[in-house]
Design an enzyme around this catalytic site. Structure first.
Site, PDB file in Angstrom:
ATOM      1  N   MET B   1      -0.704 -12.366  -2.362  1.00  0.00           N
ATOM      2  CA  MET B   1      -1.897 -11.536  -2.533  1.00  0.00           C
ATOM      3  C   MET B   1      -2.533 -11.258  -1.179  1.00  0.00           C
ATOM      4  SD  MET B   1      -5.221 -12.278  -4.869  1.00  0.00           S
ATOM      5  CE  MET B   1      -4.510 -12.711  -6.422  1.00  0.00           C
ATOM      6  N   CYS B   2      -3.192 -10.137  -1.073  1.00  0.00           N
ATOM      7  CA  CYS B   2      -3.995  -9.799   0.089  1.00  0.00           C
ATOM      8  C   CYS B   2      -5.024  -8.788  -0.382  1.00  0.00           C
ATOM      9  CB  CYS B   2      -3.167  -9.137   1.194  1.00  0.00           C
ATOM     10  SG  CYS B   2      -2.091 -10.271   2.099  1.00  0.00           S
ATOM     11  N   GLY B   3      -6.015  -8.540   0.429  1.00  0.00           N
ATOM     12  CA  GLY B   3      -6.989  -7.503   0.088  1.00  0.00           C
ATOM     13  C   GLY B   3      -7.002  -6.447   1.167  1.00  0.00           C
ATOM     14  N   ARG B  32      -9.012 -12.567  -2.347  1.00  0.00           N
ATOM     15  CA  ARG B  32      -7.645 -12.071  -2.256  1.00  0.00           C
ATOM     16  C   ARG B  32      -6.983 -12.483  -0.949  1.00  0.00           C
ATOM     17  NH1 ARG B  32      -6.120  -8.356  -6.011  1.00  0.00           N
ATOM     18  NH2 ARG B  32      -4.302  -7.946  -4.743  1.00  0.00           N
ATOM     19  N   ASN B 171      -0.622  -4.755   1.588  1.00  0.00           N
ATOM     20  CA  ASN B 171      -0.695  -5.757   0.525  1.00  0.00           C
ATOM     21  C   ASN B 171       0.658  -5.726  -0.169  1.00  0.00           C
ATOM     22  OD1 ASN B 171      -2.493  -5.969  -2.666  1.00  0.00           O
ATOM     23  ND2 ASN B 171      -1.327  -7.502  -1.573  1.00  0.00           N
TER      24      ASN B 171
END
Lengths: 229, 295
Positions: B1-3, B32, B171
């Site tokens: 996950m990433c934002g 995130r 992402n």
């Protein structure tokens, strides 16, 4: 009417108050202010309450719902009404991916559009989308009905089982084993009831829809179909 | 996950608030990506060359560079980073000089208008350490990282810049980054880290160097990049968005008369002025969306 301001009350506390309800409860009407896209609003409800989310909801809104009516006065994020068992979820805006995923029952009505994977692995829910739906919708859909007043994206109904799909607009493409089927009187009759339940305008007739479902050719393994799995 | 977040201003109304708005967006995406954060801000007149450095004694380096180039070089410090104002056309010379004289100093980005900051830590702390809330500009993109493909280091944080005024946030995860890195190195594209997202940035730079527009480069990426991605790519004039063909990673956008905003989740957009009346939509998979001040 109970009003909860989500800028002041945590989602956990808000959901906790809703979980404490049963059919004997006096206060069954709730309104949540300032949702601001928060996740997991009104999840896991199991009482005949009416909950209004006054704005945009985040992920999994009204997930695992039983009995309750949840109205979102905006858009809802990923997994709206996922795994719903019964009840009614009405989103007045758009829904993101995987709306109604794996849901066993109840009715999900979306006034706007749904994005990818709407009704993925649905197991008995009725979904009515008044706009269009994204690609890979009704993937491995097992039971229930997906009704789309607009268009459907690519790979509709891929590997579908016994769910029924009704589309009024264009279908970009069908997934493996999904085929167009004849719309018989009994289907039109049932669709009319469903459109009525979803408050769809009377001027829209079931005859404007096309019906799609499984050709059932992948149910039993046949080596010639190996490439389709 | 990433934002990921992005904010493109259509007019000057919110230019002085760009950093403050982006700081709130980044902070909202902490869940995130709590490992590290970074952002690129595009601002200024576009005259001369801006180069963002990370390292020690950056003011001294600016003085040494003034002597080396025979022209005044100024440096504005922001936490562990500093932005050099250099004469136009000196990028290659300055990079070579830094590599020789200050090999520990890292160039995070360079171009006419880009400033690029990234650091390990919670997004709100990172934004505050750089003073993001006080920055102004025309557009910016940001990233909050939850590491999957490489270690949690400042170098592994996003955005990645592999060309003038270009940067990318990602992402997702790419499966063929090792083989693609070899191809790019062979083509002369410099990849500094083991990070998969830097390979995507390098790929786009390579395609554009060969004459492709940003939109064409992104389209080509749909064939050549194997994996999951939502990309936001910043350029001198705007930004572009692309999601992989199965839209594996989330994305939502909001457009008003004043701005176009991008975020991984709506809650990062919820604090923007006038967002309640914005056109909120989800970008479709495999479709390039681009906004520019030039068109």
């Amino acid at each position: 009417m109970n009003e909860v301001d989500l800028n002041e009350t945590s989602v956990r506390d808000f959901n906790g108050q809703l979980h404490a309800l049963d059919e004997q409860s006096n206060a069954l009407a709730w309104r949540a202010l300032n949702p601001a896209g928060r996740h997991c609003l009104a999840v896991g409800l199991d009482a005949p309450c009416e909950v209004t989310i006054a704005g945009h909801a985040g992920y999994y809104c009204a997930g695992m719902n039983s009995q309750a009516t949840v109205v979102v006065e905006g858009n809802a994020g990923v997994g709206c009404a996922e795994n719903m068992m019964s009840g009614h979820v009405h989103v007045k805006g758009d829904v993101s991916q995987s709306a109604g995923a794996t849901a066993h029952g109840g009715l999900l009505v979306v006034d706007g559009n749904a994005s990818a994977r709407c009704g993925i692995s649905m197991k008995g829910i009725d979904i009515v989308v008044k706009g269009s739906i994204g690609p890979m919708s009704a993937f491995m859909a097992q039971a229930g009905r997906l009704v789309v007043l607009g268009d459907a994206g690519d790979a509709l109904g891929d590997s579908i089982y016994e769910a029924q799909i009704f589309v009024r607009g264009d279908v970009k493409g069908l997934g493996a084993d999904c085929v167009e089927k004849v719309m018989r009187d009994e289907h039109a009759l049932a669709l009319r009831e469903l459109l009525k339940a979803a408050n769809v305008d009377d001027s829209i007739s079931p005859e404007e829809f096309r019906r799609f479902g499984s050709s059932r050719s992948l149910y039993n393994f046949h080596v010639d179909n190996a490439g389709a799995y | 996950m990433c934002g990921i977040v992005g904010l493109f201003l259509k007019n000057s109304k919110y230019e002085s608030q760009l950093g403050a708005l982006m700081a709130d967006m980044l902070s909202e995406m902490s869940d995130r990506g709590p490992d590290s954060a970074g952002f690129a801000i595009y601002g200024g007149t576009g005259e001369g060359l801006k180069m963002t450095l990370r390292g020690e004694n950056l003011m001294d380096i600016a003085q040494e560079l003034s002597l080396h180039l025979g022209e005044t070089v100024t440096c504005k410090l922001h936490g562990s980073h500093g932005v050099l104002s250099l004469p136009e056309g000196t990028a290659e010379e300055v990079r070579a000089w830094l590599a020789e004289n200050h090999p520990d100093t890292v160039v995070t980005g360079a171009g006419k208008r880009i400033e690029l900051y990234k650091e390990v830590g919670l997004p709100a702390d990172v934004a505050s350490a750089f003073g993001l809330a006080e920055m102004s500009g025309t557009h910016g993109i940001g990233h909050t990282r939850m590491a999957t493909e490489s270690r949690v280091t400042t170098d592994g944080a996003h955005p990645f810049s592999t060309g003038p005024d270009q940067c990318l946030v990602h992402n997702g995860s790419l499966s063929n980054h090792a083989s693609l890195r070899r191809v790019l190195k062979h083509q002369g594209v410099k990849i500094e880290t083991e990070n998969d997202s830097e390979v995507a940035a390098g790929y786009l730079t390579w395609k554009m160097h060969d004459g492709a527009s940003l939109a064409e480069a992104l389209k080509a990426g749909l064939d050549d990049l194997d994996g999951f991605f939502t990309f936001v790519v910043g350029t001198e004039d705007g930004f572009a968005v692309l999601r992989d063909p199965i839209s594996c990673k989330p994305a939502v956008m909001a457009e008003t008369d004043d701005y176009v905003a991008f975020a991984s989740e709506y809650r990062a957009l919820a604090g923007l002025p006038g967002v309640e009346d914005a056109h909120v939509f989800e970008p479709e998979p495999s479709r390039v969306y681009a906004w520019s001040h030039v068109n």
